[in-house]
Write a protein that holds these residues in place. Structure first.
Motif, PDB file in Angstrom:
ATOM      1  N   TYR A   1      -1.031  -5.526 -11.319  1.00  0.00           N
ATOM      2  CA  TYR A   1      -0.456  -4.175 -11.338  1.00  0.00           C
ATOM      3  C   TYR A   1      -0.382  -3.641 -12.770  1.00  0.00           C
ATOM      4  CZ  TYR A   1       3.534  -0.877 -11.344  1.00  0.00           C
ATOM      5  OH  TYR A   1       4.382   0.190 -11.554  1.00  0.00           O
TER       6      TYR A   1
ATOM      7  N   GLY B   1      -4.288   0.294  -1.598  1.00  0.00           N
ATOM      8  CA  GLY B   1      -3.534  -0.709  -2.337  1.00  0.00           C
ATOM      9  C   GLY B   1      -2.987  -0.158  -3.641  1.00  0.00           C
TER      10      GLY B   1
ATOM     11  N   PRO C   1      -3.630  -6.250  -3.621  1.00  0.00           N
ATOM     12  CA  PRO C   1      -2.425  -5.796  -2.926  1.00  0.00           C
ATOM     13  C   PRO C   1      -1.765  -6.802  -1.990  1.00  0.00           C
ATOM     14  CG  PRO C   1      -4.376  -4.816  -1.927  1.00  0.00           C
ATOM     15  CD  PRO C   1      -4.842  -5.519  -3.169  1.00  0.00           C
TER      16      PRO C   1
ATOM     17  N   GLU D   1       0.831  -1.189   0.000  1.00  0.00           N
ATOM     18  CA  GLU D   1       0.000   0.000   0.000  1.00  0.00           C
ATOM     19  C   GLU D   1       0.869   1.244   0.000  1.00  0.00           C
ATOM     20  OE1 GLU D   1      -2.526  -0.248   3.420  1.00  0.00           O
ATOM     21  OE2 GLU D   1      -3.455  -2.135   2.798  1.00  0.00           O
TER      22      GLU D   1
END
Length: 339
Positions: free
Chosen positions: A257, A245, A250, A199
């Motif tokens: 991603y 996140g 996350p 995070e």
């Protein structure tokens, strides 16, 4: 946004120093502690697993320590050192203050190793092993780490300020920084994939939401639905220590991603810029968004290359990762234990 003034010359000087002092660079190898401290890597992994059970976010924080250690004068454990009356350490540097965390997890691993084989395993090596374990424990790839690093005798807040990029950094600046550390564009994009877990604070993105590039407007490279979610998480004038996140999964190391970057859902500017602002990095982001195995292979290669960055200055094996051996702080701590 350009990197801080003096960053690239400082990195170049560091690399030139490595070339001049090649004989001082230690040979790293897999299984380095097989005879001197059998089970050392198992001890570290058990420590990281316990930390993850206590707090899922901690493993991402541990992995991040390798980046912030290795980029500043090599992988030497300097990022772990506390300030002293004569030294400003790297924990309070611009990219680290109120951001780097989970130092106590490295302390826990070091304490266990000191009980098992005192004075053998360096703090720098613990950071590298722990970063690998953080990836594996969250579903990412496994790899063999080359070990044998020494710990630095000092740290430098100034060097960290000059070298580490801001969350506002753009792709071009990041490419230059990585190139000066002999890391390629593919390495840059793959290693940025470390943000698959963990995070970040609202502090790092409020400028994107409300004043991108000083325009008084939000970053245009942001999905509208995602922007609304971030507005709720990080309202103007709100608590900038709140975290979110860095991708949609996350606590799982995967290629989400990169899928998020393609969908304009990157949390940090330095992440989204890899897709939105540069054709060279965009190509690699798209590849990794479509092929998780390719990302995993490139990530492992990048982590190994980053782990090869060394500080050529002769170091030591610290007893306490936070202080140099024989320092007043270390001596006081040792006497306290004896009592």
């Amino acid at each position: 946004m350009a990197l801080p003034r003096g960053c690239l010359p400082l990195v170049a000087v560091f690399l030139a120093t490595i070339c001049r002092a090649e004989a001082a660079v230690r040979e790293l190898k897999v299984g380095y502690y097989a005879e001197t401290c059998p089970g050392a890597e198992d001890i570290v992994r058990e420590t990281i697993a316990r930390a993850r059970a206590r707090e899922a976010r901690s493993v991402a924080s541990v992995m991040r320590l390798q980046f912030h250690d290795c980029f500043v004068n090599g992988c030497d454990g300097s990022v772990l050192m506390d300030d002293t009356p004569t030294m400003l350490g790297e924990k309070e540097a611009l990219s680290n203050i109120n951001s780097l965390r989970s130092f106590e997890v490295i302390d826990e691993a070091k304490e266990a190793l000191e009980e098992h084989c005192p004075g053998v395993v360096s703090c720098a090596d613990i950071v590298v092993v722990a970063a690998r374990d953080a990836v594996v424990l969250t579903g990412g790839p496994n790899w063999e780490v080359r070990l044998g690093r020494e710990d630095s005798l000092t740290a430098s807040q100034e060097d960290s300020d000059n070298i580490m990029p801001s969350p506002r950094a753009n792709a071009s600046a990041l490419i230059r920084l990585f190139a000066n550390l002999n890391l390629t564009v593919t390495d840059l994009v793959a290693l940025s994939g470390s943000h698959s877990i963990g995070e970040a604070r609202c502090f790092s993105i409020v400028f994107r939401l409300y004043n991108q590039s000083g325009s008084g407007r939000p970053d245009p490279n942001m999905d509208a639905t995602y922007r609304n979610a971030l507005d709720t998480l990080c309202p103007r004038g709100g608590d900038e220590e709140v975290t979110g996140g860095m991708d949609a999964t996350p606590v799982i190391f995967d290629n989400q991603y990169f899928k998020d970057l393609v969908g304009l859902r990157g949390f940090l500017n330095s992440d989204q810029t890899l897709f939105s602002d540069n054709a060279r990095t965009r190509r690699v982001v798209k590849q990794f968004s479509e092929d998780q195995d390719a990302f995993f292979r490139a990530f492992v290669k990048g982590m190994i290359k980053m782990g090869e960055l060394q500080n050529p200055v002769k170091g030591e094996i610290r007893h306490n990762c936070r202080v140099a051996n024989g320092s007043p702080t270390e001596v006081v701590a040792s006497h306290a234990v004896d009592l």
